[in-house]
Design an enzyme around this catalytic site. Structure first.
Site, PDB file in Angstrom:
ATOM      1  CG  HIS A  59       1.541   9.669   8.899  1.00 40.75           C
ATOM      2  ND1 HIS A  59       1.304   9.778   7.546  1.00 40.75           N
ATOM      3  CD2 HIS A  59       0.327   9.543   9.485  1.00 40.75           C
ATOM      4  CE1 HIS A  59       0.004   9.709   7.319  1.00 40.75           C
ATOM      5  NE2 HIS A  59      -0.612   9.567   8.486  1.00 40.75           N
TER       6      HIS A  59
ATOM      7  CE  LYS B  54      -2.531   3.462   1.905  1.00 38.76           C
ATOM      8  NZ  LYS B  54      -2.058   4.731   2.472  1.00 38.76           N
TER       9      LYS B  54
ATOM     10  CG  ASP C  38      -7.998   2.778 -15.093  1.00 35.96           C
ATOM     11  OD1 ASP C  38      -8.168   2.862 -13.863  1.00 35.96           O
ATOM     12  OD2 ASP C  38      -8.754   2.137 -15.845  1.00 35.96           O
TER      13      ASP C  38
END
Length: 439
Positions: A392, A279, A295
């Site tokens: 983060h 991911k 796409d």
């Protein structure tokens, strides 16, 4: 929404907005104002956006950013990225800067082959079908000559057509497995047009084949469609350096290299970790794919299928240490285009490709793979040193402050405060309330 609506697609945009606001929202006036606020003030640009899809009401904006300082095969790039997630662009930029003086990123195109299939049912003698296909194949190619002639002039076209018998899985199930070279086009429309013509020719010629029984002549075509699994449309990106050059303020070089290697190996064998590992790779890949008008759903599907090609889901990246050299690389399937589709319509897509020096499809494959590798390097580096939350959450700080309604002055104070404090939702809320109470 309490009742169905008839003829919604035939309403004007203003009428669609009125109906949605009145029937589907709690505050119709505010909802209508919000949709209208996100229209583009340039009427021509707005009309262009309205015609991309059906039933458009407004525009949904995502940030358009760049990550600079990517040295790829000796050329410097600033890579456009479209994404909403905090820290992705910062992480990519940090990785690019880290590798800039260590030789940068090296890439290699391993293949550009794309796939399409005609799925059909044939309940007859398999040997007869094999003989029939041998005579049919040249006729299939001839039947699409008008479709392929321009692609062939540019060096592309149909590579191969293969008859596959899968009747052991589904009774009577066979397919024409076809491979294509579409050059700088992603090629979906080209491939699907060829496949649909193949299907028509297959049915027509089967009815005339003398060796077939009446049942065998009635071939049933189930569907004709390209595949987004493109294991031979593949690119490799790599970085390497002597271990000593991995030294950081957070950890000695040798320790970092070993921890990094173990982290990647864990993602190779543990699917729960591999999904999150990949991911992170897709944070980089999708952001560039979206910015360049490609796409990202097709890319995601193909990439994750490739990650499971060995029978279990695994990491897309690899790492090794040999003779004191640390090497980190990715092999990933990417079916991309730089002509056709949004690439010639969306103004920001055209700008993104301009920023990338108008790449060919192969060059874009290289750039996108590098973005994925850089993102993964940054993520794993954080995980094995300071932890993922430190960087983060600091990047997420402004989002949190905006959600809490902080003023500009309060945001400035708290950004400074959290340079030396841990960012959590609770700690930010407490710090903001403290500032506000002092007023």
């Amino acid at each position: 929404m309490k009742t169905p609506v008839e003829g919604f697609s035939k309403l004007s945009k203003a009428e669609k907005i009125d109906w949605i606001a009145q029937n589907c929202t709690e505050d119709p006036k505010t909802s209508k104002q919000l949709l209208e606020r996100y229209w583009n003030t340039d009427h021509q640009v707005q009309k262009l956006h309205d015609e991309f899809i059906e039933n458009t009401l407004s525009n949904y904006y995502l940030p358009f950013a760049v990550a600079p300082n990517f040295l790829i095969d000796g050329e410097l790039y600033a890579i456009p990225m479209t994404i909403e997630e905090s820290s992705v662009v910062a992480a990519a930029s940090k990785a690019a800067k880290f590798w800039l003086d260590k030789g940068g990123f090296k890439t290699e195109i391993l293949g550009t082959e794309k796939v399409g299939q005609v799925h059909f049912i044939y309940k007859g003698d398999p040997k007869k079908l094999t003989v029939f296909f041998a005579t049919l194949k040249p006729e299939l190619l001839q039947s699409v000559s008008a479709i392929t002639q321009n692609m062939e002039k540019r060096g592309g076209g149909i590579n191969h057509i293969e008859l596959r018998d899968l009747s052991d899985k589904i009774e009577g199930y066979h397919q024409l497995h076809c491979t294509f070279e579409t050059l700088d086009a992603m090629g979906a429309n080209f491939i699907n047009s060829c496949l649909e013509q193949f299907a028509q020719t297959l049915k027509e010629k089967a009815k005339l084949h003398a060796a077939f029984s009446e049942e065998e002549k009635n071939i049933e075509v189930v569907m004709s469609i390209l595949s987004n699994y493109v294991p031979h449309c593949l690119v490799k990106a790599e970085v390497s350096c002597p271990i000593a050059q991995l030294e950081t303020k957070d950890m000695p070089a040798e320790e970092f290299a070993q921890k990094f290697l173990r982290a990647v190996n864990i993602a190779k064998v543990e699917p729960y970790r591999a999904v999150t590992h990949n991911k992170g790779i897709m944070n980089g890949i999708d952001a560039v794919v979206l910015a360049t008008g490609n796409d990202f759903r097709a890319v995601e599907a193909g990439v994750h299928a490739y990650a499971a090609k060995e029978g279990h889901y695994s990491s897309l990246t690899y790492a090794k240490i040999e003779d004191g050299i640390f090497t980190f690389w990715i092999e990933v399937p990417l079916a991309l285009g730089t002509v056709g589709g949004l690439t010639s319509l969306h103004p920001l897509v055209k700008l993104a490709l301009d920023i990338l020096q108008k790449p060919s499809a192969k060059e874009l494959m290289r750039i996108v793979a590098v973005a994925g590798l850089a993102q993964n390097f940054a993520a794993v580096r954080s995980l094995v040193t300071t932890g993922i939350q430190k960087g983060h959450m600091k990047m997420h700080l402004l989002n949190m402050l905006n959600q809490m309604g902080a003023s500009e002055n309060e945001k400035q104070q708290l950004v400074e405060h959290f340079k030396n404090h841990t960012v959590t939702n609770a700690s930010v809320k407490e710090a903001l309330e403290k500032i506000q109470s002092q007023k």
